[in-house]
Design a protein around this motif. Structure first.
Motif, PDB file in Angstrom:
ATOM      1  N   THR A  93      46.845  35.883  51.861  1.00  0.00           N
ATOM      2  CA  THR A  93      47.717  37.017  51.573  1.00  0.00           C
ATOM      3  C   THR A  93      48.003  37.147  50.085  1.00  0.00           C
ATOM      4  N   ASN A  94      47.516  36.204  49.250  1.00  0.00           N
ATOM      5  CA  ASN A  94      47.842  36.229  47.829  1.00  0.00           C
ATOM      6  C   ASN A  94      46.766  36.872  46.970  1.00  0.00           C
ATOM      7  N   LEU A  95      45.635  37.242  47.575  1.00  0.00           N
ATOM      8  CA  LEU A  95      44.561  37.873  46.821  1.00  0.00           C
ATOM      9  C   LEU A  95      43.986  39.011  47.640  1.00  0.00           C
ATOM     10  N   LYS A  96      43.889  40.186  47.037  1.00  0.00           N
ATOM     11  CA  LYS A  96      43.339  41.350  47.717  1.00  0.00           C
ATOM     12  C   LYS A  96      42.203  41.930  46.897  1.00  0.00           C
ATOM     13  N   LEU A  97      41.132  42.317  47.570  1.00  0.00           N
ATOM     14  CA  LEU A  97      40.004  42.950  46.908  1.00  0.00           C
ATOM     15  C   LEU A  97      40.273  44.443  46.790  1.00  0.00           C
ATOM     16  N   LEU A  98      40.227  44.955  45.553  1.00  0.00           N
ATOM     17  CA  LEU A  98      40.447  46.384  45.313  1.00  0.00           C
ATOM     18  C   LEU A  98      39.146  47.151  45.198  1.00  0.00           C
ATOM     19  N   GLY A  99      38.052  46.444  44.972  1.00  0.00           N
ATOM     20  CA  GLY A  99      36.768  47.116  44.829  1.00  0.00           C
ATOM     21  C   GLY A  99      35.829  46.296  43.976  1.00  0.00           C
ATOM     22  N   ASN A 100      34.688  46.898  43.658  1.00  0.00           N
ATOM     23  CA  ASN A 100      33.693  46.254  42.797  1.00  0.00           C
ATOM     24  C   ASN A 100      33.349  47.178  41.650  1.00  0.00           C
ATOM     25  N   GLU A 101      33.030  46.603  40.509  1.00  0.00           N
ATOM     26  CA  GLU A 101      32.632  47.362  39.328  1.00  0.00           C
ATOM     27  C   GLU A 101      31.167  47.076  39.019  1.00  0.00           C
ATOM     28  N   ARG A 102      30.486  48.079  38.483  1.00  0.00           N
ATOM     29  CA  ARG A 102      29.082  47.919  38.124  1.00  0.00           C
ATOM     30  C   ARG A 102      28.965  47.395  36.704  1.00  0.00           C
ATOM     31  N   LEU A 103      28.110  46.410  36.507  1.00  0.00           N
ATOM     32  CA  LEU A 103      27.902  45.807  35.196  1.00  0.00           C
ATOM     33  C   LEU A 103      26.640  46.343  34.542  1.00  0.00           C
ATOM     34  N   SER A 104      26.639  46.343  33.211  1.00  0.00           N
ATOM     35  CA  SER A 104      25.450  46.750  32.460  1.00  0.00           C
ATOM     36  C   SER A 104      24.504  45.557  32.315  1.00  0.00           C
ATOM     37  N   ILE A 105      24.004  45.089  33.473  1.00  0.00           N
ATOM     38  CA  ILE A 105      23.076  43.967  33.540  1.00  0.00           C
ATOM     39  C   ILE A 105      21.885  44.402  34.383  1.00  0.00           C
ATOM     40  N   GLN A 106      20.693  44.045  33.967  1.00  0.00           N
ATOM     41  CA  GLN A 106      19.503  44.393  34.724  1.00  0.00           C
ATOM     42  C   GLN A 106      19.592  43.814  36.136  1.00  0.00           C
ATOM     43  N   GLY A 107      19.325  44.672  37.114  1.00  0.00           N
ATOM     44  CA  GLY A 107      19.432  44.242  38.506  1.00  0.00           C
ATOM     45  C   GLY A 107      20.858  44.164  38.983  1.00  0.00           C
ATOM     46  N   ALA A 108      21.744  44.975  38.393  1.00  0.00           N
ATOM     47  CA  ALA A 108      23.180  44.877  38.689  1.00  0.00           C
ATOM     48  C   ALA A 108      23.512  45.124  40.148  1.00  0.00           C
ATOM     49  N   SER A 109      22.649  45.816  40.886  1.00  0.00           N
ATOM     50  CA  SER A 109      22.929  46.103  42.292  1.00  0.00           C
ATOM     51  C   SER A 109      22.661  44.906  43.204  1.00  0.00           C
ATOM     52  N   MET A 110      22.039  43.850  42.660  1.00  0.00           N
ATOM     53  CA  MET A 110      21.696  42.673  43.474  1.00  0.00           C
ATOM     54  C   MET A 110      22.498  41.464  42.988  1.00  0.00           C
ATOM     55  N   PRO A 111      23.499  41.016  43.755  1.00  0.00           N
ATOM     56  CA  PRO A 111      24.325  39.876  43.340  1.00  0.00           C
ATOM     57  C   PRO A 111      23.531  38.607  43.056  1.00  0.00           C
ATOM     58  N   THR A 112      22.439  38.371  43.803  1.00  0.00           N
ATOM     59  CA  THR A 112      21.650  37.157  43.574  1.00  0.00           C
ATOM     60  C   THR A 112      20.921  37.186  42.238  1.00  0.00           C
ATOM     61  N   THR A 113      20.793  38.376  41.643  1.00  0.00           N
ATOM     62  CA  THR A 113      20.105  38.526  40.355  1.00  0.00           C
ATOM     63  C   THR A 113      21.081  38.648  39.194  1.00  0.00           C
ATOM     64  N   ALA A 114      22.120  39.475  39.373  1.00  0.00           N
ATOM     65  CA  ALA A 114      23.030  39.783  38.267  1.00  0.00           C
ATOM     66  C   ALA A 114      24.455  39.289  38.480  1.00  0.00           C
ATOM     67  N   GLY A 115      24.761  38.786  39.678  1.00  0.00           N
ATOM     68  CA  GLY A 115      26.135  38.419  39.972  1.00  0.00           C
ATOM     69  C   GLY A 115      26.918  39.629  40.460  1.00  0.00           C
ATOM     70  N   ARG A 116      28.231  39.477  40.586  1.00  0.00           N
ATOM     71  CA  ARG A 116      29.068  40.566  41.099  1.00  0.00           C
ATOM     72  C   ARG A 116      30.414  40.559  40.384  1.00  0.00           C
ATOM     73  N   LEU A 117      30.937  41.744  40.128  1.00  0.00           N
ATOM     74  CA  LEU A 117      32.236  41.881  39.475  1.00  0.00           C
ATOM     75  C   LEU A 117      33.229  42.475  40.465  1.00  0.00           C
ATOM     76  N   ASP A 118      34.170  41.656  40.914  1.00  0.00           N
ATOM     77  CA  ASP A 118      35.211  42.089  41.847  1.00  0.00           C
ATOM     78  C   ASP A 118      36.474  42.474  41.085  1.00  0.00           C
ATOM     79  N   LYS A 119      37.113  43.548  41.524  1.00  0.00           N
ATOM     80  CA  LYS A 119      38.456  43.850  41.033  1.00  0.00           C
ATOM     81  C   LYS A 119      39.436  43.413  42.114  1.00  0.00           C
ATOM     82  N   VAL A 120      40.374  42.543  41.745  1.00  0.00           N
ATOM     83  CA  VAL A 120      41.295  41.978  42.723  1.00  0.00           C
ATOM     84  C   VAL A 120      42.735  42.165  42.275  1.00  0.00           C
ATOM     85  N   LEU A 121      43.624  42.043  43.208  1.00  0.00           N
ATOM     86  CA  LEU A 121      45.060  42.015  42.933  1.00  0.00           C
ATOM     87  C   LEU A 121      45.570  40.631  43.291  1.00  0.00           C
TER      88      LEU A 121
END
Length: 371
Positions: A93-121
């Motif tokens: 209950t102490n962390l909520k996912l607000l969404g994901n942001e796109r990064l300027s990294i090649q292959g940004a749509s694939m987490p296994t290639t570029a990782g993932r950027l979460d926006k959290v509260l």
């Protein structure tokens, strides 16, 4: 249109140019000495100067990320977006996912290639503070051979007022780590990017203010507990570092020196060594001279034992106001504390300087954390 919109900046520039041209064209007609002509000249000069200052201010804000929105600029609280439960970890209950942001990294749509950027509260159970953050999970976090592995984490802080978005849009922390990982220059590390202003608009300087916001508790206890409960992050201090520029740099040093059981490693890019007291901070220490001294890092070095932590400080011989105090800090560091530095020949208190320091500083930090 948003404060940081390129359209707003372009319109402001075009408006300033148009007013300048109008002033040049109308000036001969307003050369008479009557009161109407005088008021006309005053009005044109005033409007031209205001439009010029507005265009320069918008340009500087877009470059350095001081304010993220009009509400942020005018000190108004923004309503949070739609909150959904974070689905990648335990049901906390102490962390909520607000969404994901796109990064300027090649292959940004694939987490296994570029990782993932979460926006959290992040909601602090002890501090009663809630603040948004951006969590960058490196590509290894999603790769099969790391499926059971825990990762170290680095909290990355802006200055004051600052915007968390600037950390990945302007200072490129995730992109820098991505490049270092490809070069095998550091171990994969979770980056938690946010601003130290968790009780806006007040600049709390990461202090537990008597009868006020408990910012230090939020960072040293709540944040670490919430994130390590939801993500595969080590819980011990050896797994946690903290890094920041300007006010964020002071916070990084101060909280690591005061709480070595929370953070083992700190980096201060152009950091201060004590908290200012001004209209943005108010009374941080509730009139307590002892609490004020304990938050003065040069005083701590002189009068208190050194904690078992790793510290990196940066400055410039020409262009930085903290150069002399940085040398004092280096000279005053006592074992078992370990200190390193990046000293540039020249560089101002700005993003360009910090972008020159971040690759070496991030690599230094990443290689001192462990799980």
């Amino acid at each position: 249109m948003g404060l940081t919109s390129k359209k707003v900046l372009l319109l402001a520039i075009l408006f300033a140019v148009a007013l300048f041209a109008l002033t040049v064209w109308l000036w001969p007609r307003l050369s008479k000495g009557n009161w109407r002509a005088v008021l006309g000249r005053i009005g044109l000069l005033f409007a031209t100067q205001i439009s010029l200052f507005a265009a320069i201010g918008l340009f500087a804000n877009n470059m350095f990320g001081f304010y993220a929105s009009w509400a942020d600029l005018f000190g108004q609280e923004q309503q949070p977006g739609v909150v959904t439960n974070y689905k990648s970890g335990p049901n906390g209950t102490n962390l909520k996912l607000l969404g994901n942001e796109r990064l300027s990294i090649q292959g940004a749509s694939m987490p296994t290639t570029a990782g993932r950027l979460d926006k959290v509260l992040i909601r602090g159970h002890k501090s009663k503070i809630a603040s948004p953050a951006y969590v960058y999970l490196p590509p290894q976090y999603f790769q099969e051979r790391y499926a059971r592995k825990k990762f170290p984490a680095a909290v990355i802080l802006t200055g004051y007022p600052g915007t968390a978005e600037a950390l990945y849009k302007k200072l490129h922390y995730p992109q820098t780590q991505f490049d270092l990982l490809r070069q095998q220059g550091m171990q994969p590390t979770v980056l938690v990017m946010m601003r130290p202003t968790v009780a806006p608009p007040r600049d709390t300087e990461c202090v537990d203010i008597p009868r006020g916001p408990q910012t230090e508790t939020f960072f040293t206890q709540d944040l670490r507990h919430s994130l390590s409960s939801e993500y595969r992050i080590g819980k011990d201090a050896k797994s946690w570092g903290i890094m920041g520029d300007s006010t964020g740099g002071y916070c990084a040093l101060k909280m690591t020196m005061r709480h070595p059981n929370a953070f083992s490693t700190a980096v201060a890019l152009s950091g201060d060594y004590k908290a200012p007291i001004d209209t943005t901070t108010g009374d941080l220490f509730g009139g307590s001279a002892q609490l004020k001294r304990e938050n003065d890092l040069l005083w701590r070095q002189k009068h208190l034992p050194g904690p078992p932590v790793n510290l990196l400080v940066t400055s410039s011989r020409h262009g930085e106001g903290n150069y002399k105090n940085t040398l004092k800090f280096i000279e005053g560091t006592k074992s078992p504390s370990r200190v390193s530095s990046i000293i540039l020949d020249s560089g101002g208190h700005n993003f360009n300087t910090w972008r020159r320091e971040i690759p070496a500083a991030l690599q230094w930090m990443g290689n001192r954390l462990s799980v």
